[in-house]
Design a protein around this motif. Structure first.
Motif, mmCIF file in Angstrom:
data_model
loop_
_atom_site.group_PDB
_atom_site.id
_atom_site.type_symbol
_atom_site.label_atom_id
_atom_site.label_comp_id
_atom_site.label_asym_id
_atom_site.label_seq_id
_atom_site.Cartn_x
_atom_site.Cartn_y
_atom_site.Cartn_z
ATOM 1 N N GLU A 1 0.898 -0.986 0.189
ATOM 2 C CA GLU A 1 -0.169 0.262 -0.306
ATOM 3 C C GLU A 1 1.518 1.255 0.222
ATOM 4 O O GLU A 1 0.296 2.305 -0.481
ATOM 5 C CB GLU A 1 -0.872 -0.195 1.387
ATOM 6 N N SER A 2 2.066 1.607 0.947
ATOM 7 C CA SER A 2 2.760 2.768 1.281
ATOM 8 C C SER A 2 4.271 1.889 0.957
ATOM 9 O O SER A 2 4.273 0.657 1.657
ATOM 10 C CB SER A 2 2.777 3.686 1.928
ATOM 11 N N ALA A 3 5.243 2.696 0.669
ATOM 12 C CA ALA A 3 6.454 2.244 1.100
ATOM 13 C C ALA A 3 7.104 3.613 1.240
ATOM 14 O O ALA A 3 7.708 4.558 0.548
ATOM 15 C CB ALA A 3 7.730 1.158 0.106
ATOM 16 N N THR B 1 -3.967 -5.400 3.623
ATOM 17 C CA THR B 1 -4.201 -6.448 4.274
ATOM 18 C C THR B 1 -5.671 -7.464 4.251
ATOM 19 O O THR B 1 -7.003 -7.164 3.914
ATOM 20 C CB THR B 1 -4.923 -6.274 6.229
ATOM 21 N N PRO B 2 -5.666 -8.371 3.638
ATOM 22 C CA PRO B 2 -6.218 -9.089 2.949
ATOM 23 C C PRO B 2 -7.272 -9.917 4.268
ATOM 24 O O PRO B 2 -7.465 -10.382 5.735
ATOM 25 C CB PRO B 2 -5.619 -10.484 2.173
ATOM 26 N N VAL B 3 -8.739 -8.981 3.762
ATOM 27 C CA VAL B 3 -9.698 -9.459 4.930
ATOM 28 C C VAL B 3 -10.685 -10.840 3.645
ATOM 29 O O VAL B 3 -11.308 -11.697 4.762
ATOM 30 C CB VAL B 3 -10.462 -8.319 5.276
ATOM 31 N N PRO C 1 -8.290 -16.920 -7.217
ATOM 32 C CA PRO C 1 -8.496 -16.058 -6.485
ATOM 33 C C PRO C 1 -8.158 -14.003 -6.003
ATOM 34 O O PRO C 1 -6.423 -14.489 -6.402
ATOM 35 C CB PRO C 1 -7.736 -16.815 -4.940
ATOM 36 N N HIS C 2 -8.958 -13.607 -6.386
ATOM 37 C CA HIS C 2 -8.605 -12.099 -6.221
ATOM 38 C C HIS C 2 -8.330 -12.184 -4.262
ATOM 39 O O HIS C 2 -9.585 -12.033 -3.984
ATOM 40 C CB HIS C 2 -9.464 -11.483 -6.869
ATOM 41 N N LEU C 3 -7.204 -10.899 -3.959
ATOM 42 C CA LEU C 3 -7.844 -10.528 -2.527
ATOM 43 C C LEU C 3 -8.299 -8.896 -1.853
ATOM 44 O O LEU C 3 -7.926 -8.560 -3.169
ATOM 45 C CB LEU C 3 -6.432 -10.553 -2.216
ATOM 46 N N ILE C 4 -9.478 -9.606 -1.697
ATOM 47 C CA ILE C 4 -10.064 -7.838 -0.674
ATOM 48 C C ILE C 4 -9.232 -7.271 0.111
ATOM 49 O O ILE C 4 -9.564 -7.654 0.700
ATOM 50 C CB ILE C 4 -11.217 -8.586 -1.106
ATOM 51 N N ASP C 5 -8.969 -6.030 0.619
ATOM 52 C CA ASP C 5 -8.466 -5.573 1.273
ATOM 53 C C ASP C 5 -9.940 -4.407 2.031
ATOM 54 O O ASP C 5 -11.398 -4.811 1.904
ATOM 55 C CB ASP C 5 -7.975 -4.652 1.282
ATOM 56 N N ARG D 1 -19.832 -4.711 -0.951
ATOM 57 C CA ARG D 1 -19.629 -3.440 0.397
ATOM 58 C C ARG D 1 -19.772 -4.101 1.601
ATOM 59 O O ARG D 1 -18.306 -3.520 2.822
ATOM 60 C CB ARG D 1 -19.111 -2.105 0.232
ATOM 61 N N GLN D 2 -20.832 -4.198 1.777
ATOM 62 C CA GLN D 2 -21.474 -4.312 3.057
ATOM 63 C C GLN D 2 -21.007 -5.973 3.858
ATOM 64 O O GLN D 2 -20.668 -6.162 4.855
ATOM 65 C CB GLN D 2 -22.651 -4.780 3.551
ATOM 66 N N ALA D 3 -20.612 -6.502 2.348
ATOM 67 C CA ALA D 3 -19.461 -7.652 2.575
ATOM 68 C C ALA D 3 -18.515 -7.967 3.419
ATOM 69 O O ALA D 3 -18.085 -8.559 4.376
ATOM 70 C CB ALA D 3 -19.870 -9.045 1.592
ATOM 71 N N VAL D 4 -17.658 -7.243 2.783
ATOM 72 C CA VAL D 4 -16.599 -7.042 3.581
ATOM 73 C C VAL D 4 -16.458 -5.726 4.715
ATOM 74 O O VAL D 4 -15.670 -6.131 5.590
ATOM 75 C CB VAL D 4 -15.977 -5.915 2.371
#
Length: 215
Positions: A78-80, A98-100, A109-113, A140-143
């Motif tokens: 995300e940043s460095a 951070t994948p949740v 598999p697509h990872l979502i933060d 959005r609500q699921a995340v």
């Protein structure tokens, strides 16, 4: 002190300062180590490789700006921040996504933060919840629900799906099911989830976290 002496002293000081200023750009002050902090899912060796700062490089010539840009270009990052740690080290600080949750798209598999960003295709880490049969309007609500699950409970949750239009259901690794309900009062529901994971039963309802039911 004569003017000649003053001139000699001033010249010596100027020479020493010039040598000191030039020293970091010579092999006399090489980079001995590259230190990486914050890498969790991204291997440290890969961060070092992306930075491209070789041991032995004069520390003054280490391209810290370019290194930060290259490290930040990795989808996990995300940043460095990259900075010189005088006299002989370079420090790299990484903040990862951070994948949740994750979704299966065409077998990948697509990872979502926690912000809902689909940031990388990779093997889901332990504790990442699969979203199954979640419509685009409910994503959005699921995340939000997936993000609110506590760290102790997260490894026990296999997937998050829907029951009706607004009710989410958690499927646990051991086959049990927990009805979460709508994406609201999620903090208290997360606490209720920790409790029901310790209870006997096959199905639980924590949609009202103050009145948990099981059977």
């Amino acid at each position: 002190m004569s003017r000649r002496t003053i001139a000699i002293v001033a010249g010596c000081i100027a020479f020493v300062l010039a040598v000191a200023a030039a020293l970091p750009f010579t092999p006399a002050m090489p980079v001995d180590s590259v230190n990486v902090d914050g890498a969790v899912n991204l291997p440290v060796q890969e961060v070092e490789s992306l930075a491209g700062i070789e041991a032995g490089t004069p520390i003054g010539r280490a391209d810290v700006r370019g290194a930060a840009h290259r490290v930040a270009g990795n989808p996990w990052v995300e940043s460095a921040t990259v900075k010189r740690n005088w006299p002989n080290a370079v420090d790299i600080s990484v903040e990862e996504h951070t994948p949740v949750a994750w979704i299966d798209q065409s077998g990948q598999p697509h990872l979502i933060d926690s912000e809902g960003t689909d940031f990388v295709v990779a093997e889901p880490p332990v504790g990442t919840v699969q979203l199954v049969n979640i419509g685009e309007g409910q994503m959005r609500q699921a995340v939000e629900v997936a993000s609110s699950i506590s760290d102790p409970a997260r490894p026990q949750v296999r997937e998050l799906t829907m029951e009706g239009e607004h009710s989410f259901v958690l499927k646990l690794q051991d086959g049990r099911a927990v009805t979460w309900g709508a994406s609201e009062d999620n903090r208290n529901k997360a606490l209720a989830l920790e409790t029901v994971l310790q209870l006997p039963g096959e199905t639980f309802n924590i949609s009202n976290p103050e009145l948990v039911t099981s059977r």
